[in-house]
Motif scaffolding. Structure first.
Motif, PDB file in Angstrom:
ATOM      1  N   GLU A 156       0.823  -1.205   0.000  1.00 27.69           N
ATOM      2  CA  GLU A 156       0.000   0.000   0.000  1.00 27.69           C
ATOM      3  C   GLU A 156       0.861   1.261   0.000  1.00 27.69           C
ATOM      4  OE1 GLU A 156      -3.921   1.816   2.289  1.00 27.69           O
ATOM      5  OE2 GLU A 156      -2.852   0.098   3.117  1.00 27.69           O
ATOM      6  N   LYS A 157       1.992   1.210   0.696  1.00 35.21           N
ATOM      7  CA  LYS A 157       2.883   2.370   0.743  1.00 35.21           C
ATOM      8  C   LYS A 157       3.646   2.525  -0.571  1.00 35.21           C
ATOM      9  CE  LYS A 157       5.429   5.761   2.212  1.00 35.21           C
ATOM     10  NZ  LYS A 157       4.859   7.117   2.349  1.00 35.21           N
ATOM     11  N   LEU A 158       4.268   1.454  -1.060  1.00 34.31           N
ATOM     12  CA  LEU A 158       5.144   1.553  -2.216  1.00 34.31           C
ATOM     13  C   LEU A 158       4.386   1.627  -3.534  1.00 34.31           C
ATOM     14  CD1 LEU A 158       8.055  -0.894  -1.277  1.00 34.31           C
ATOM     15  CD2 LEU A 158       7.791   1.534  -0.744  1.00 34.31           C
ATOM     16  N   GLN A 159       3.188   1.079  -3.571  1.00 33.68           N
ATOM     17  CA  GLN A 159       2.398   1.087  -4.794  1.00 33.68           C
ATOM     18  C   GLN A 159       1.369   2.206  -4.824  1.00 33.68           C
ATOM     19  OE1 GLN A 159       2.458  -3.768  -5.585  1.00 33.68           O
ATOM     20  NE2 GLN A 159       0.567  -2.737  -5.058  1.00 33.68           N
ATOM     21  N   GLY A 160       1.004   2.704  -3.649  1.00 28.98           N
ATOM     22  CA  GLY A 160      -0.074   3.685  -3.563  1.00 28.98           C
ATOM     23  C   GLY A 160      -1.404   3.039  -3.283  1.00 28.98           C
ATOM     24  N   SER A 161      -1.542   1.776  -3.653  1.00 26.83           N
ATOM     25  CA  SER A 161      -2.731   0.971  -3.363  1.00 26.83           C
ATOM     26  C   SER A 161      -2.330  -0.492  -3.467  1.00 26.83           C
ATOM     27  CB  SER A 161      -3.877   1.280  -4.329  1.00 26.83           C
ATOM     28  OG  SER A 161      -3.511   0.946  -5.647  1.00 26.83           O
ATOM     29  N   ILE A 162      -3.142  -1.371  -2.915  1.00 22.43           N
ATOM     30  CA  ILE A 162      -2.792  -2.796  -2.922  1.00 22.43           C
ATOM     31  C   ILE A 162      -3.078  -3.431  -4.277  1.00 22.43           C
ATOM     32  CG2 ILE A 162      -3.318  -5.041  -1.887  1.00 22.43           C
ATOM     33  CD1 ILE A 162      -3.833  -3.609   0.732  1.00 22.43           C
ATOM     34  N   SER A 163      -4.209  -3.128  -4.860  1.00 22.60           N
ATOM     35  CA  SER A 163      -4.586  -3.726  -6.141  1.00 22.60           C
ATOM     36  C   SER A 163      -4.392  -2.722  -7.273  1.00 22.60           C
ATOM     37  CB  SER A 163      -6.045  -4.193  -6.106  1.00 22.60           C
ATOM     38  OG  SER A 163      -6.908  -3.100  -5.856  1.00 22.60           O
ATOM     39  N   VAL A 164      -4.064  -3.250  -8.451  1.00 18.36           N
ATOM     40  CA  VAL A 164      -3.841  -2.424  -9.634  1.00 18.36           C
ATOM     41  C   VAL A 164      -4.642  -2.983 -10.786  1.00 18.36           C
ATOM     42  CG1 VAL A 164      -2.135  -1.525 -11.252  1.00 18.36           C
ATOM     43  CG2 VAL A 164      -1.520  -1.829  -8.846  1.00 18.36           C
ATOM     44  N   ASP A 165      -5.400  -2.125 -11.464  1.00 19.12           N
ATOM     45  CA  ASP A 165      -6.232  -2.547 -12.584  1.00 19.12           C
ATOM     46  C   ASP A 165      -5.360  -2.937 -13.784  1.00 19.12           C
ATOM     47  OD1 ASP A 165      -7.909  -1.550 -15.224  1.00 19.12           O
ATOM     48  OD2 ASP A 165      -9.183  -2.490 -13.698  1.00 19.12           O
ATOM     49  N   GLU A 166      -5.818  -3.939 -14.548  1.00 16.14           N
ATOM     50  CA  GLU A 166      -5.054  -4.430 -15.691  1.00 16.14           C
ATOM     51  C   GLU A 166      -4.858  -3.355 -16.755  1.00 16.14           C
ATOM     52  OE1 GLU A 166      -2.926  -7.377 -17.837  1.00 16.14           O
ATOM     53  OE2 GLU A 166      -3.571  -7.209 -15.744  1.00 16.14           O
ATOM     54  N   LYS A 167      -5.863  -2.515 -16.968  1.00 13.31           N
ATOM     55  CA  LYS A 167      -5.751  -1.451 -17.965  1.00 13.31           C
ATOM     56  C   LYS A 167      -4.655  -0.458 -17.587  1.00 13.31           C
ATOM     57  CE  LYS A 167     -10.548  -1.642 -19.555  1.00 13.31           C
ATOM     58  NZ  LYS A 167     -11.828  -0.884 -19.699  1.00 13.31           N
ATOM     59  N   VAL A 168      -4.508  -0.230 -16.287  1.00 13.68           N
ATOM     60  CA  VAL A 168      -3.456   0.670 -15.815  1.00 13.68           C
ATOM     61  C   VAL A 168      -2.086   0.051 -16.075  1.00 13.68           C
ATOM     62  CG1 VAL A 168      -2.539   1.907 -13.822  1.00 13.68           C
ATOM     63  CG2 VAL A 168      -5.009   1.617 -14.081  1.00 13.68           C
ATOM     64  N   PHE A 169      -1.989  -1.272 -15.906  1.00 22.03           N
ATOM     65  CA  PHE A 169      -0.750  -1.975 -16.214  1.00 22.03           C
ATOM     66  C   PHE A 169      -0.319  -1.731 -17.654  1.00 22.03           C
ATOM     67  CE2 PHE A 169      -0.568  -5.309 -12.740  1.00 22.03           C
ATOM     68  CZ  PHE A 169       0.729  -5.008 -12.389  1.00 22.03           C
ATOM     69  N   LEU A 170      -1.266  -1.875 -18.578  1.00 18.87           N
ATOM     70  CA  LEU A 170      -0.953  -1.692 -19.987  1.00 18.87           C
ATOM     71  C   LEU A 170      -0.546  -0.258 -20.284  1.00 18.87           C
ATOM     72  CD1 LEU A 170      -3.797  -3.840 -21.599  1.00 18.87           C
ATOM     73  CD2 LEU A 170      -1.370  -4.420 -21.405  1.00 18.87           C
ATOM     74  N   ALA A 171      -1.219   0.695 -19.663  1.00 18.10           N
ATOM     75  CA  ALA A 171      -0.866   2.107 -19.842  1.00 18.10           C
ATOM     76  C   ALA A 171       0.542   2.377 -19.311  1.00 18.10           C
ATOM     77  CB  ALA A 171      -1.878   3.003 -19.148  1.00 18.10           C
ATOM     78  N   ALA A 172       0.878   1.754 -18.178  1.00 20.02           N
ATOM     79  CA  ALA A 172       2.212   1.942 -17.600  1.00 20.02           C
ATOM     80  C   ALA A 172       3.283   1.332 -18.491  1.00 20.02           C
ATOM     81  CB  ALA A 172       2.268   1.322 -16.212  1.00 20.02           C
ATOM     82  N   ALA A 173       3.008   0.158 -19.066  1.00 19.35           N
ATOM     83  CA  ALA A 173       3.982  -0.482 -19.948  1.00 19.35           C
ATOM     84  C   ALA A 173       4.270   0.393 -21.167  1.00 19.35           C
ATOM     85  CB  ALA A 173       3.468  -1.849 -20.387  1.00 19.35           C
ATOM     86  N   ASP A 174       3.229   1.002 -21.722  1.00 23.65           N
ATOM     87  CA  ASP A 174       3.411   1.905 -22.860  1.00 23.65           C
ATOM     88  C   ASP A 174       4.182   3.151 -22.441  1.00 23.65           C
ATOM     89  OD1 ASP A 174       2.731   2.667 -25.679  1.00 23.65           O
ATOM     90  OD2 ASP A 174       1.720   4.304 -24.636  1.00 23.65           O
TER      91      ASP A 174
END
Length: 458
Positions: free
Chosen positions: A406-424
């Motif tokens: 929660e501290k290092l990520q900002g939240s515990i769970s991350v949406d898959e669409k956000v993952f793809l946006a981050a990879a790009d």
């Protein structure tokens, strides 16, 4: 005559209007490019695993593993620790100091006991890499113009007000962005890599404030930019064996005394095979991390295509007797689009820490993302690579558990669409940082006129 003069005036006025319009368009383009510039997430681990640090954008996040709680940074400068993207974070070899720096042209030195900022250094240009000398007496940082600066820390007392230290130039790569800085294990050399394929090994002087003028060697062989450096510690080589990665899809091993290339491992082809693609995309080694206590090297690989990037890390084995590199295995992150941007390890614990993510995500409601994963199975008691069984820990098994994530990520769970946006976004970040920009003559003149780092005349 007056009519001719009036006509000339109108033509000149029209030309000035056109130039002003072009400058305005160019300035707007510059601002847009700056606005869209993204920075990949970074991770660094305390040498004895007391704490873990993650930087994403201008946000510096730390977790105390000993006390199982988030770290509160104390910066008497007020406000955020950094107000622009952080480009470098690193712990000192003895773990007492931590340094962060980035696009806001600030280098901040922190005490890891109180997590108080004990010194702030103002850089003339944006900072691209940082390092702390093995004795903890000097901090070095590189700027985007290719100059390495040094700051002395003797006499810094964390009970006093933070010092505004002044840096002096140590060495230079002349107009080439320095991408990585590392001190050799024995502390006798500082190694710098740049965007123009070069690795320079420099003797770190006894009086660094006088400059480092003795070049030990140049390690030449990469055919694209060098992105990362790391050292393998061996009893026979106190200065260590250097490994490097870059945009030519290779990991290379060097003897820094002579500058000779010992071996080359082409990791790009293996990564493409693991990604199950036949596309001819070039892969970039974004980070390298040596595992203390064994001869394994973890490699993070990013492809020009998001779909072809390696979801996980590649492990290389180093044969110290023959001084050769070979691919041992690939540890995949199953079920997630996790493409590491940065790697970290500690002397104790047998863990490899990874982070993925970036700042300023396009096409997403989330402004930035960092996602942390940990791989176990690197215990010092089994240095033989064949006995290692690395495994990706589930979130609940990670030291610190949900509180750390929660501290290092900002939240515990991350949406898959956000993952793809981050990879790009990571792909864009690598291009912005390492691919040379070609400017037209007009744009080059505009950039000269709008520089904000010119020294004022005394």
């Amino acid at each position: 005559m007056e009519g001719a003069q009036m006509e000339d005036f109108r033509i000149e006025e029209c030309e000035n209007d056109n130039n002003t319009h072009e400058d305005s368009q160019m300035e707007e383009s510059e601002q847009n490019n700056k606005h869209m510039e993204v920075a990949p997430a970074l991770i660094s681990v305390h040498p004895t695993r007391n704490s873990v640090a993650v930087a994403v954008g201008s946000d510096l996040r730390l977790f105390n593993l000993l006390e199982d709680c988030a770290v509160i940074l104390v910066d008497e400068a007020g406000g955020a620790s950094h107000n622009d993207s952080i480009r470098g974070i690193k712990y000192g070899a003895n773990g007492k100091l931590f340094v962060s720096a980035g696009d806001d042209k600030l280098v901040k030195v922190w005490s890891t006991e109180s997590w108080r900022c004990i010194a702030t250094v103002c850089s003339e240009k944006r900072v691209s890499a940082v390092a702390i000398s093995n004795d903890g007496l000097h901090v070095c940082f590189a700027d985007k113009f290719g100059v390495v600066w040094v700051v002395d820390l003797p006499g810094v007392d964390e009970t006093q007000a933070p010092l505004n230290k002044k840096a002096v130039p140590l060495l230079a790569h002349y107009c080439s962005i320095i991408t990585s800085l590392e001190f050799s294990p024995d502390g006798h050399f500082i190694v710098s890599a740049d965007r123009d394929f070069k690795i320079r090994v420099t003797v770190f002087p006894k009086k660094p404030l006088d400059g480092a003028h003795e070049v030990q060697s140049f390690c030449l062989g990469h055919t694209e930019f060098v992105s990362c450096l790391a050292f393998i510690c061996t009893p026979d080589s106190p200065q260590g064996i250097l490994v490097s990665g870059g945009g030519d899809s290779t990991v290379r091993m060097w003897d820094i005394i002579s500058g000779s290339l010992l071996d080359t491992c082409a990791v790009g082809a293996k990564a493409q095979f693991e990604s199950d693609t036949t596309e001819g995309n070039c892969s970039t080694v974004t980070d390298i991390c040596t595992i203390p206590g064994c001869t394994l090297i973890a490699v993070a690989i990013q492809s020009n295509s998001v779909l072809c990037s390696l979801r996980g890390i590649m492990l290389l084995s180093c044969d110290l007797s023959s001084r050769t590199l070979s691919v041992m295995k690939v540890v995949s992150i199953i079920g997630e689009n996790f493409v590491p941007t940065s790697l970290g390890s500690s002397i104790s614990g047998g863990l490899l820490w990874m982070v993925t993510g970036a700042s300023k995500l396009r096409g997403s409601d989330v402004s930035s993302l960092s996602r942390v994963k940990v791989i176990s199975g690197f215990e010092e008691k089994s240095p033989d690579a064949s006995e290692q069984e690395p495994a990706v820990l589930v979130d609940s098994e990670i030291p610190g558990g949900a509180k750390l994530l929660e501290k290092l990520q900002g939240s515990i769970s991350v949406d898959e669409k956000v993952f793809l946006a981050a990879a790009d976004a990571v792909k864009t970040a690598m291009c912005n940082l390492l691919i040379k920009k070609q400017y037209s003559d007009e744009k080059r003149e505009f950039r000269k006129r709008t520089r904000n780092d010119r020294k004022s005349k005394q």
